[in-house]
Design an enzyme around this catalytic site. Structure first.
Site, mmCIF file in Angstrom:
data_model
loop_
_atom_site.group_PDB
_atom_site.id
_atom_site.type_symbol
_atom_site.label_atom_id
_atom_site.label_comp_id
_atom_site.label_asym_id
_atom_site.label_seq_id
_atom_site.Cartn_x
_atom_site.Cartn_y
_atom_site.Cartn_z
ATOM 1 N N HIS A 125 -12.219 -16.512 -11.642
ATOM 2 C CA HIS A 125 -11.613 -15.946 -12.845
ATOM 3 C C HIS A 125 -10.644 -14.827 -12.456
ATOM 4 C CE1 HIS A 125 -12.481 -14.521 -17.254
ATOM 5 N NE2 HIS A 125 -11.265 -14.996 -17.099
ATOM 6 N N HIS A 145 -22.523 -18.628 -8.861
ATOM 7 C CA HIS A 145 -22.272 -17.861 -10.077
ATOM 8 C C HIS A 145 -21.232 -16.771 -9.832
ATOM 9 C CE1 HIS A 145 -23.427 -15.782 -13.897
ATOM 10 N NE2 HIS A 145 -23.051 -14.713 -13.207
ATOM 11 N N GLU A 146 -21.467 -15.953 -8.820
ATOM 12 C CA GLU A 146 -20.546 -14.849 -8.552
ATOM 13 C C GLU A 146 -19.167 -15.364 -8.143
ATOM 14 O OE1 GLU A 146 -21.103 -11.918 -9.468
ATOM 15 O OE2 GLU A 146 -23.217 -12.251 -9.929
ATOM 16 N N HIS A 198 -17.015 -15.836 -11.123
ATOM 17 C CA HIS A 198 -16.308 -14.600 -11.491
ATOM 18 C C HIS A 198 -15.085 -14.415 -10.599
ATOM 19 C CE1 HIS A 198 -19.073 -12.969 -14.404
ATOM 20 N NE2 HIS A 198 -20.087 -12.932 -13.562
#
Length: 683
Positions: free
Chosen positions: A477, A470-471, A474
């Site tokens: 991105h 998940h991290e 980020h």
């Protein structure tokens, strides 16, 4: 002099990585003072221009301004989040009102706002690129939203409110960190921790040794209400101690009590919203998000809450039936849920998630899971740079290259928990990409995995594997956003869109070739058995009543606090009573399914950037679930798919309306049905 303060000289390291080894705490405040002065002077030079405002004489120098301040701030706040020593905390407390005052001096500058408003009024006639046009729109919207159009007395009060709020939110985080550390549970006998793995016991023993408690075991608390060990501990008393400690944070009547702090935050946010012309802080925040209004948020949360609560009650009945069959039955309590959930999971799916840790060795998950998925999908490659140091000895630095060999940026991983690190997991940027400034990105991922004793492997739980993927979503991105203007760099998008790319990246956890690559037994190198993978897939909707309910309860609490009008927020409020009434209102007041965060330790909304925005996770998940469907329909882990997702969504950063970018990628608006099916709410 600049050569005496490394923060005031350009870094000599690759990509502008701060020279943390040379930075001392006493360097920070003088660097901020210089950066504030430089930024003020740069903006004044814009507003002194006598010619009429143009994009070139206003927006371009505005984007160039504040570079030193941004560099110093990102360097400092990376440390204050992940290695907040007492000295760093003291600096942060001093800095909070200074930073707030400076930001207001820029955002509320009437002359600057006049120039931007003038350009905005002529926007239709101007020959600008789409990114330039959107930059004008965003600067105008954000300054108006911040209060630039207010008269001088109102601006003065607004500045006072912002400074006080910055101090309070900093105090909230400081209180929470201190109380979380104080409430770590000390166990005198290993038998009290029966059910934990050898690695988990090793981590607890190491945590005790780090505190000078040789021969004991210490279990530190996580940011959220529950704890991973609640699913394994066989001693009911140990489970009860762990959950009670977690739920008491910030509300014990000691010097770390957060109740008065959060009530003042709520009152001042409501007053600020009224000053800016809004009924509530929630109305103020959502007006500049994709949601648009609290009504849209409340509609989604209520739509999901009723079926989630029903599913949780059905799950509860199964757990109670299992307990009733035991020789000494008892009434299920909140600290029993996770433990008996695993028993039901084992009975229904023949699956013991705790026993999966030997297949999730951290280094293999990182290299052969997280990194490999990114390489297969986007063509990027990773090389560890042992010659580059981070802000703490635990950090690791990786250089990333594109498929054509061109350099992309740096990725820093800070995996382990420590007393100086705030709870939870997050991504932040140290350097932002910008064509205008000629910079490339440096991003950081922080987790809070217990660190085992020297020489022992780090074995992750499935939840920790999910958090890492998940991290890293980020991080991708932040790395992939390729923009001209720093205002749009990285994850500078609407708050209720920012979780979307990270949630999408979780899909590769179970993707067959990725799972087969990283999920291999630490001792035998055997892959995770196919039958176990099938059971994991079969159980994906298992316990979703609980998971959805605890999340929605927290999101609703956030909305309840921040939907108060200025008069309502000024009332004499008992925090516990307010929470109970709010949860009853939405039907999520089940005592054995506590909210994921209670108010006194709800860092996301009272010290982080998610005030009136914690709904963002489920809001973004609508897009996420719909995107996962698109990947499956189009062959999954293929370079063509990755290039499309990178080019049309991740790569635009904040330079385009996010829902427009989503339509460009997907060909239509997102549909909610995939989310309902994922969470078992479709019926």
């Amino acid at each position: 002099m600049p050569n005496e303060n490394p923060l005031l000289s350009p870094s000599t390291l690759p990509y502008g990585l701060p020279e943390y080894a040379a930075i001392r705490p006493e360097h920070y405040l003088p660097a901020f003072e210089q950066a504030f002065a430089d930024h003020t002077r740069e903006v004044a030079a814009i507003t002194r221009v006598r010619s009429m405002p143009t994009f070139e004489n206003t927006l371009v120098p505005l984007e160039e301004s504040g570079r030193l301040l941004g560099d110093v701030a990102r360097t400092f706040y990376t440390v204050s989040s992940a290695d907040a020593t007492a000295e760093i905390q003291e600096i942060e407390e001093q800095l909070a009102p200074l930073m707030s005052a400076h930001q207001d001096s820029i955002q509320l500058d009437s002359d600057l706002f006049w120039r931007i408003r003038t350009i905005h009024e002529q926007l239709v006639e101007l020959d600008l690129t789409p990114e330039q046009r959107y930059l004008v729109v965003r600067h105008h919207t954000e300054m108006a939203h911040a209060g630039a159009g207010l008269d001088d007395p109102a601006k003065q009060r607004l500045t006072e409110l912002n400074q006080r709020l910055s101090t309070l939110t900093t105090q909230f985080e400081k209180n929470l960190l201190a109380d979380t550390n104080d409430l770590a549970i000390v166990f005198d006998d290993a038998s009290e921790l029966d059910g934990l793995s050898e690695g988990e016991l090793s981590a607890a023993a190491q945590a005790a040794a780090d505190r000078g408690l040789e021969g004991k075991w210490v279990v530190t608390l996580t940011l959220f209400t529950g704890h991973p060990y609640l699913s394994s501990l066989t001693d009911r008393g140990s489970r009860a101690r762990l959950l009670a400690a977690s739920r008491s944070r910030g509300s014990r009547g000691n010097e770390h009590d957060n109740r008065a702090t959060l009530l003042e935050i709520v009152r001042l946010r409501a007053e600020r919203a009224a000053l800016l012309g809004y009924d509530s802080h929630a109305a103020y925040i959502t007006s500049d998000e994709t949601a648009g209004s609290p009504a849209a948020v409340h509609d989604l949360l209520r739509r999901l809450a009723a079926p989630a609560a029903r599913n949780a009650r059905r799950e509860q009945a199964k757990l109670q039936a299992l307990i009733d069959a035991e020789p000494e039955p008892f009434a299920l309590e909140a600290h029993d849920w996770a433990f008996y959930t695993e028993k039901v999971r084992a009975a229904e799916y023949d699956l013991d998630r705790a026993a999966l840790r030997p297949w999730f060795e951290a280094e293999r998950v990182l290299q052969d899971g997280v990194f490999r998925a990114a390489t297969d999908l986007y063509g990027v490659t990773f090389a560890e740079r042992a010659d580059l140091g981070g802000y703490h000895p635990d950090t690791r630095v990786f250089e990333i290259h594109n498929a054509d060999g061109s350099p992309l940026g740096l990725y820093i991983l800070d995996l382990y928990t420590r007393d100086t690190k705030r709870g939870g997991a997050w991504m932040n940027s140290i350097v932002l990409q910008s064509r205008l400034r000629g910079t490339q990105p440096i991003v950081v991922n922080n987790l809070n995995v217990p660190k085992p004793a020297e020489g022992r492997p780090t074995l992750l739980s499935l939840d920790e594997v999910t958090t890492l993927f998940h991290e890293f979503g980020h991080a991708l991105h932040g790395l992939f956003a390729t923009v001209t203007y720093p205002h749009f760099a990285g994850t500078n998008v609407y708050r209720d869109f920012v979780e979307f790319p990270s949630q999408v990246n979780e899909m590769w956890i179970y993707w067959p070739e990725i799972l087969a690559s990283y999920a291999r037994h630490i001792d035998t190198d055997e892959p995770l058995p196919a039958e176990v993978v099938e059971k994991l897939h079969a159980s994906e909707a298992f316990n979703q009543g609980f998971a959805t309910s605890e999340y929605l309860a927290a999101a609703w609490l956030d909305q309840a606090w921040h939907s108060l009008s200025v008069d309502g927020a000024a009332a004499d409020i008992d925090v516990a009573d307010f929470e109970a009434a709010a949860l009853s209102d939405i039907g999520l007041d089940n005592a054995v399914v506590p909210t994921r965060y209670s108010s006194t330790y709800f860092a996301h909304v009272f010290s982080g950037g998610y005030s009136a925005g914690y709904y963002s996770y489920i809001w973004s998940e609508v897009l996420d679930a719909d995107t996962v469907e698109w990947f499956r329909e189009n062959g999954g882990l293929r370079r063509e798919n990755g290039d499309r997702f990178r080019g049309r969504l991740l790569g635009v950063g904040g330079s385009k309306d996010p829902l427009e970018a989503y339509r460009d990628f997907r060909g239509r608006d997102a549909e909610i049905q995939p989310l309902l099916e994922r969470r078992g709410l479709a019926g």
